[in-house]
Structure formats: C-alpha cells, structure tokens
Motif scaffolding. Structure first.
Motif, short mmCIF file in Angstrom:
data_model
loop_
_atom_site.label_atom_id
_atom_site.label_comp_id
_atom_site.label_asym_id
_atom_site.label_seq_id
_atom_site.Cartn_x
_atom_site.Cartn_y
_atom_site.Cartn_z
N LYS A 116 0.83 -1.16 0.14
CA LYS A 116 -0.08 0.02 -0.01
C LYS A 116 0.82 1.41 -0.09
O LYS A 116 0.55 2.29 -0.55
CB LYS A 116 -0.95 -0.06 1.20
N VAL A 117 1.80 1.30 0.90
CA VAL A 117 2.91 2.45 0.82
C VAL A 117 3.52 2.35 -0.53
O VAL A 117 3.73 3.65 -1.05
CB VAL A 117 3.79 2.22 1.93
N HIS A 118 4.26 1.64 -0.92
CA HIS A 118 5.33 1.45 -2.02
C HIS A 118 4.59 1.29 -3.34
O HIS A 118 5.20 1.36 -4.51
CB HIS A 118 6.38 0.75 -1.71
N GLY A 119 3.14 0.76 -3.61
CA GLY A 119 2.72 0.48 -4.93
C GLY A 119 2.93 -0.89 -5.27
O GLY A 119 2.57 -1.28 -6.49
N ALA A 120 3.93 -1.50 -4.92
CA ALA A 120 4.28 -2.88 -5.15
C ALA A 120 4.76 -3.78 -4.10
O ALA A 120 5.01 -3.31 -3.03
CB ALA A 120 5.58 -2.78 -6.25
N THR A 121 4.83 -4.99 -4.47
CA THR A 121 5.27 -5.96 -3.19
C THR A 121 6.92 -5.86 -3.01
O THR A 121 7.41 -5.57 -3.93
CB THR A 121 5.12 -7.45 -3.63
N PRO A 122 7.31 -6.39 -1.76
CA PRO A 122 8.55 -6.06 -1.77
C PRO A 122 9.41 -7.15 -2.26
O PRO A 122 8.96 -8.02 -2.61
CB PRO A 122 8.67 -6.22 -0.14
N ARG A 140 8.19 -13.57 -4.52
CA ARG A 140 7.29 -12.52 -5.38
C ARG A 140 7.31 -13.10 -6.80
O ARG A 140 8.25 -13.53 -7.63
CB ARG A 140 8.30 -11.21 -5.21
N THR A 141 6.14 -13.31 -7.21
CA THR A 141 5.92 -13.72 -8.67
C THR A 141 5.78 -12.50 -9.68
O THR A 141 6.31 -12.66 -10.68
CB THR A 141 4.57 -14.37 -8.79
N ASP A 142 5.03 -11.43 -9.26
CA ASP A 142 5.23 -10.30 -9.97
C ASP A 142 4.96 -9.16 -9.15
O ASP A 142 4.79 -9.31 -8.05
CB ASP A 142 4.49 -10.33 -10.90
N PRO A 143 5.13 -7.71 -9.50
CA PRO A 143 4.93 -6.65 -8.66
C PRO A 143 3.74 -6.60 -7.89
O PRO A 143 3.77 -5.84 -6.84
CB PRO A 143 5.42 -5.50 -9.59
N GLY A 144 2.69 -7.30 -8.29
CA GLY A 144 1.58 -7.32 -7.56
C GLY A 144 1.05 -8.44 -6.68
O GLY A 144 -0.13 -8.83 -6.13
#
Length: 182
Positions: A116-122, A140-144
């Motif tokens: 939520k803060v950075h717009g993408a998963t860590p 992490r499979t993709d940024p979301g």
C-alpha cells in the motif's frame, strides 16, 4: 551486701563525696552466697549455676552425621545448579494450527502494508520488516502478487495473494482474537 545508689555505679571503686577513703573488706562468699551478677543488679546463686552447667546432656549421636549429610546434599545441589546455569531452556509449547495461521496472517499484513505504501510487493521479507530467521518464506511472482509461507514445528501454512486476505483468513477480529481454539 551494702546498699549502693545507682549514681555511684558509674565507678564503684571511687568513694562517694563525704565518705572516707577507707576500704571495706570484701565479705567471704561460700557456695550458697548470692553474688552480684554482671549487670550489677541480678543475684546469681553459684551453687545452682554449677548444677545447671553439669546437667547439659551430651549431643545426640545422630546430630553430627545428619549435619554432614545435609552439608553434602547442599554442596551437591549448589554444584548441580552452577553446572546447569547456562543451559536453561525455555519451556515453549508447540503452536496450535490456529496460532500458525495467525502468524502467517500477521506476516501477510506486513507485506500488504508495504504494498500500500510503495505500490508494489517487496523484493524480500527484510524490505517489509520481517527477519529472515522468523519462519517465513517469501516469493514474489510479479509486482502485484506474492506467495508467503510460514512454518513452525512441522506445521506449514501457505498464502497466495491472488486470494483476498479476508476471504482466506477471515475478518481481522477473528484472526486477532487471542486464545482462539481453532
């Protein structure tokens, strides 16, 4: 025995004012004559004192071996405690399946807060504030999208972010209720 006022007890060898420097001879004491005690007031009967001194019974035969045995036991327990001082293991109960799921939920909340803060998963768990040795595995499979796994004492729970948090875990009130028996 002659009466001697209390104020003269400070130094009984010095004669009081008005008295001559004559010394009186000490009366002879027999075995039954009361003698002034150490505090200057109590009377002590020497004959009774000697009889009481002779009446002390010999110590029991079992007292000395019992004391030695207690000393040996105390020394042994002290040595055992000192030897095990650094090896104290905390007593931790095995987590229930609900507690394992709860831990996975808390980890997923941290990852979701980062998203939520950075717009993408860590990129890694350390970016989300989770240490590497905490029992979590992360991919992490993709940024979301991500997959989070938590494992403790042979129990393994996996969460895929394709499923909504509330749909997979339930409401926050249900997950954060302590002492759940699920």
């Amino acid at each position: 025995m002659a009466y001697q006022p209390l104020n003269d007890l400070i130094d009984p060898d010095v004669p009081a004012e008005g008295e001559g420097a004559t010394e009186q001879a000490a009366p002879e004491t027999g075995d039954d004559t009361p003698v002034i005690g150490e505090d200057g007031r109590a009377l002590v009967n020497l004959e009774i004192s000697e009889q009481l001194g002779r009446q002390h019974p010999a110590p029991k035969r079992w007292v000395k071996p019992a004391a030695i045995a207690l000393l040996v036991v105390a020394a042994g327990l002290t040595a055992w405690n000192l030897a095990h001082l650094g090896r104290v293991k905390p007593i931790v109960s095995k987590p229930t399946p609900f507690q394992v799921k709860q831990a996975l939920y808390l980890g997923a909340l941290k990852v979701e807060a980062f998203r939520k803060v950075h717009g993408a998963t860590p990129e890694s768990l350390t970016d989300a504030g989770i240490t590497d040795d905490s029992g979590y595995a992360y991919s992490r499979t993709d940024p979301g999208r991500y997959v989070l796994v938590f494992e403790a004492d042979g129990q393994r729970v996996e969460y895929d972010s394709v499923v909504e948090l509330e749909r997979y875990f339930g409401t926050p009130q249900q997950m954060l209720t302590m002492g759940g028996s699920r």
